[in-house]
Design a protein around this motif. Structure first.
Motif, PDB file in Angstrom:
ATOM      1  N   GLY A  31       0.786  -1.226   0.000  1.00  0.00           N
ATOM      2  CA  GLY A  31       0.000   0.000   0.000  1.00  0.00           C
ATOM      3  C   GLY A  31       0.815   1.273   0.000  1.00  0.00           C
ATOM      4  N   ILE A  32       2.115   1.180  -0.244  1.00  0.00           N
ATOM      5  CA  ILE A  32       2.938   2.378  -0.269  1.00  0.00           C
ATOM      6  C   ILE A  32       2.524   3.253  -1.452  1.00  0.00           C
ATOM      7  N   LEU A  33       2.523   4.561  -1.247  1.00  0.00           N
ATOM      8  CA  LEU A  33       2.098   5.477  -2.289  1.00  0.00           C
ATOM      9  C   LEU A  33       2.933   5.307  -3.551  1.00  0.00           C
ATOM     10  N   LEU A  34       2.252   5.080  -4.660  1.00  0.00           N
ATOM     11  CA  LEU A  34       2.935   4.941  -5.934  1.00  0.00           C
ATOM     12  C   LEU A  34       2.768   6.191  -6.793  1.00  0.00           C
ATOM     13  N   GLU A  35       1.756   7.008  -6.487  1.00  0.00           N
ATOM     14  CA  GLU A  35       1.511   8.205  -7.266  1.00  0.00           C
ATOM     15  C   GLU A  35       2.540   9.270  -6.923  1.00  0.00           C
ATOM     16  N   SER A  36       2.674  10.237  -7.835  1.00  0.00           N
ATOM     17  CA  SER A  36       3.560  11.366  -7.596  1.00  0.00           C
ATOM     18  C   SER A  36       2.742  12.647  -7.553  1.00  0.00           C
ATOM     19  N   GLY A  37       3.142  13.564  -6.683  1.00  0.00           N
ATOM     20  CA  GLY A  37       2.510  14.873  -6.664  1.00  0.00           C
ATOM     21  C   GLY A  37       1.148  14.923  -6.012  1.00  0.00           C
ATOM     22  N   THR A  38       0.784  13.930  -5.195  1.00  0.00           N
ATOM     23  CA  THR A  38      -0.534  13.922  -4.547  1.00  0.00           C
ATOM     24  C   THR A  38      -0.554  14.719  -3.255  1.00  0.00           C
ATOM     25  N   ASN A  39       0.611  15.172  -2.796  1.00  0.00           N
ATOM     26  CA  ASN A  39       0.765  15.881  -1.520  1.00  0.00           C
ATOM     27  C   ASN A  39       0.385  14.989  -0.336  1.00  0.00           C
ATOM     28  N   GLU A  40       0.603  13.695  -0.483  1.00  0.00           N
ATOM     29  CA  GLU A  40       0.366  12.741   0.597  1.00  0.00           C
ATOM     30  C   GLU A  40       1.655  11.973   0.886  1.00  0.00           C
ATOM     31  N   LEU A  41       1.697  11.382   2.060  1.00  0.00           N
ATOM     32  CA  LEU A  41       2.814  10.522   2.411  1.00  0.00           C
ATOM     33  C   LEU A  41       2.337   9.455   3.372  1.00  0.00           C
ATOM     34  N   GLU A  42       3.148   8.439   3.545  1.00  0.00           N
ATOM     35  CA  GLU A  42       2.903   7.419   4.553  1.00  0.00           C
ATOM     36  C   GLU A  42       4.036   7.466   5.562  1.00  0.00           C
ATOM     37  N   ILE A  43       3.694   7.395   6.832  1.00  0.00           N
ATOM     38  CA  ILE A  43       4.699   7.466   7.884  1.00  0.00           C
ATOM     39  C   ILE A  43       4.620   6.228   8.765  1.00  0.00           C
ATOM     40  N   VAL A  44       5.772   5.782   9.223  1.00  0.00           N
ATOM     41  CA  VAL A  44       5.863   4.724  10.216  1.00  0.00           C
ATOM     42  C   VAL A  44       5.877   5.378  11.589  1.00  0.00           C
TER      43      VAL A  44
END
Length: 301
Positions: A6-19
């Motif tokens: 489920g890691i973000l594959l898109e670019s430029g969405t202004n989102e991130l995933e954090i641990v």
């Protein structure tokens, strides 16, 4: 991590995933892009005269990697249950490093817009925090891992002395816009660009502030945008990250011709496609400041 579902594959969405991880009762986060693996603690080999926060070194599949005690680096108490501690194997600035933390809990997907800038209320930690997230009636703090590592090993940061290998530089009248959330790196970058002859720089703390400024100029007219000849942007920034910032610039009719150079610790062969997808003209890994100057030269001289 070895199993990054489920890691973000898109670019430029202004989102991130954090641990999310903890030190005592304090909740912290690290960008999942930096994380290679979560490990149970391994035997650490001590080294002579280390920095106080450096526990030593370990070997991970043939790589010798330093281990940083995050609690010690932040001035917190050591773990009360060391058998539950975790090692976070991370990679950024083209370097692998292990962060010794107390627990690792979960992954959150969030928008950079929901990340607030740290204030002075954080009792001295504000220089080590890049963002604050309100989560479950609590606060989750994003640590400035680049600064944490630079405090232990200053050679990993930007230094104006590196410009000396380029020889004598002429003063340039070209103007550069910088978007960088780290106060330390903003200062170092401005100083280094000045040393390289680029004395006209304007800095912003995040992509949104930089983009809002450019839009104000664009509203005046295309001629007003000639105030800047190039943009340098980090990737990880509260409110608007560098990929989204770049995407907006390249989609704007009056801004799209302006060169954008992404200067970030997250530039790797595996991640360069993200910058390419949003239209970045160049991508340089921190702390390769000589490469950055040469890239600027090629785009605006």
């Amino acid at each position: 991590m070895q199993n990054q579902q489920g890691i973000l594959l898109e670019s430029g969405t202004n989102e991130l995933e954090i641990v999310e991880f903890s030190i005592g009762n304090n909740r912290f986060g690290i960008n999942v892009i930096k994380v290679k693996e979560i490990l149970n603690p391994l035997p650490v080999t001590e080294i002579p005269h280390p920095h106080q926060a450096l526990e030593g070194i370990i070997e991970i599949r043939g790589d010798v990697v330093p281990v940083v005690d995050v609690a010690h680096a932040l001035g917190f108490e050591t773990s009360t249950h060391p058998e539950q501690d975790k090692f976070i194997l991370a990679e950024f600035n083209q370097t692998k490093i292990v962060f010794h933390v107390h627990t690792v809990t979960q992954i959150h997907r969030i928008s950079w817009e929901s990340i607030e800038k740290p204030g002075k209320m954080y009792q001295g930690l504000e220089t080590q925090i890049t963002g604050v997230i309100k989560k479950d009636e609590d606060l989750l703090l994003l640590l400035d891992f680049e600064k944490l590592v630079a405090d232990i090993n200053p050679k990993t940061s930007v230094h104006s002395e590196q410009i000396q290998e380029l020889g004598k530089r002429e003063r340039s009248n070209k103007k550069i816009l910088i978007a960088e959330d780290s106060g330390l790196l903003r200062g170092l970058l401005k100083e280094t660009l000045n040393e390289a002859g680029y004395v006209h720089t304007t800095c912003f703390e995040d992509g949104k502030a930089a983009y809002d400024h450019l839009i104000q100029l664009a509203d005046v007219g295309k001629e007003a945008l000639e105030e800047y000849q190039l943009i340098i942007t980090d990737i990880e920034m509260p409110r608007m990250d560098g990929h989204h910032f770049t995407k907006l610039v390249k989609e704007h009719e009056n801004l799209k011709e302006m060169p954008v150079v992404i200067f970030s610790s997250l530039i790797t062969q595996d991640l360069k496609h993200k910058g390419e997808k949003v239209g970045a003209d160049a991508q340089i890994s921190k702390p390769e400041i000589v490469n950055l100057i040469q890239t600027i030269d090629s785009h605006i001289n």
